[in-house]
Scaffold this motif. Structure first.
Motif, short mmCIF file in Angstrom:
data_model
loop_
_atom_site.label_atom_id
_atom_site.label_comp_id
_atom_site.label_asym_id
_atom_site.label_seq_id
_atom_site.Cartn_x
_atom_site.Cartn_y
_atom_site.Cartn_z
N GLU A 1 12.78 32.35 49.46
CA GLU A 1 13.03 32.15 50.89
C GLU A 1 13.79 33.31 51.53
OE1 GLU A 1 16.27 30.01 48.64
OE2 GLU A 1 14.12 30.25 48.43
N CYS B 1 11.00 21.95 44.81
CA CYS B 1 10.52 20.89 45.69
C CYS B 1 9.90 19.78 44.83
CB CYS B 1 9.50 21.44 46.68
SG CYS B 1 7.99 22.09 45.94
N PHE C 1 3.30 26.31 48.26
CA PHE C 1 4.58 26.13 48.94
C PHE C 1 4.96 24.67 48.97
CE2 PHE C 1 1.04 26.60 51.83
CZ PHE C 1 1.12 25.46 52.62
N ASP C 2 6.18 24.39 49.41
CA ASP C 2 6.72 23.03 49.50
C ASP C 2 5.98 22.25 50.57
OD1 ASP C 2 8.24 20.73 49.83
OD2 ASP C 2 10.14 21.79 50.07
N GLU C 3 5.23 21.24 50.15
CA GLU C 3 4.41 20.47 51.08
C GLU C 3 5.26 19.61 52.03
OE1 GLU C 3 0.65 17.39 50.99
OE2 GLU C 3 1.83 17.62 49.18
N ARG D 1 8.61 22.02 54.29
CA ARG D 1 8.39 23.33 54.89
C ARG D 1 9.36 23.66 56.01
NH1 ARG D 1 2.14 23.66 56.09
NH2 ARG D 1 2.31 21.43 55.86
N GLU D 2 9.59 22.73 56.90
CA GLU D 2 10.44 23.01 58.06
C GLU D 2 11.93 23.02 57.72
OE1 GLU D 2 9.09 24.24 60.81
OE2 GLU D 2 7.20 23.97 59.73
N TRP E 1 13.15 24.70 55.20
CA TRP E 1 13.43 26.02 54.62
C TRP E 1 13.56 27.06 55.72
CZ3 TRP E 1 14.47 26.67 49.61
CH2 TRP E 1 13.99 25.75 48.69
N THR F 1 5.59 31.09 58.14
CA THR F 1 5.81 30.54 56.81
C THR F 1 7.30 30.36 56.58
OG1 THR F 1 3.87 31.77 56.08
CG2 THR F 1 5.29 30.86 54.36
N HIS F 2 7.66 29.23 55.99
CA HIS F 2 9.06 28.94 55.68
C HIS F 2 9.19 28.66 54.19
CE1 HIS F 2 8.81 28.21 59.97
NE2 HIS F 2 10.12 28.40 60.01
N VAL G 1 7.40 30.95 48.28
CA VAL G 1 5.95 30.85 48.11
C VAL G 1 5.59 31.46 46.76
CG1 VAL G 1 3.71 31.62 48.98
CG2 VAL G 1 5.51 30.95 50.59
#
Length: 178
Positions: A76, A102, A118-120, A123-124, A126, A145-146, A149
């Motif tokens: 991140e 995650c 990525f974290d399903e 996401r928001e 991060w 993208t947050h 990845v």
């Protein structure tokens, strides 16, 4: 001056740092040496690396050519780390969730044969990841993208990135302005 700090590294630490830098640039030491001989560096970072280490490297300790790991993790905060995938692909979901910190993972295709994981669910939660965003922009994505990845190969199932693909992606990541 009394407040100058000198950090000494061992020969093994020096060569490990050179290996990591070469891998990030997608180059072998022989390729970097050739660029120096021709005075035509592929990137400013390659020129900087040569200025820092050129001529001081024991190529026997570098284990050329540089071996890439199977996948690329972009944290991140934009740190780029090469990682190895689990030997058993059946364990990939657990591996990806652990490395991405995650509980559930989602993927999307960057290009045919290359997937981003990525974290399903979070996401928001991060922070924004400008490094992966810059890479995605190279391939036409305008979505932001947050979070961390993981980049892997993908065909009919999860696959390691080929050395050529990993090298290309590492060069593209290195060349972004993020």
């Amino acid at each position: 001056m009394d407040d100058d700090i000198v950090i000494e590294v061992t020969e093994a630490e020096f060569h490990a740092a050179v290996r990591t830098s070469l891998a990030r640039l997608g180059l072998t030491y022989a390729e970097l040496e050739d660029q120096a001989r021709r005075r035509d560096f592929s990137t400013a970072q390659a020129h900087s690396l040569w200025t820092s280490v050129g001529g001081a490297v024991n190529t026997d300790l570098l284990e050329n050519p540089v071996k890439y790991d199977d996948a690329i993790l972009i944290t991140e905060d934009g740190t780029v780390i090469t990682v190895n995938l689990p030997a058993n692909p059946e364990h990939f979901a657990e591996f990806a969730a652990a490395i991405l910190r995650c509980t559930t993972v989602e993927h999307l295709d960057l290009t045919p044969g290359v997937s981003l994981w990525f974290d399903e669910d979070g996401r928001e939660s991060w922070p924004y990841n400008p490094v992966i965003d810059a890479l995605r922009n190279l391939y036409g994505s305008t979505d932001s993208t947050h979070g961390p990845v993981l980049i892997t190969g993908y065909g009919e199932r999860i696959e390691p990135l080929s050395q050529a693909t990993a090298g290309r992606l590492l060069r593209e990541i290195n060349d972004t302005d993020a």
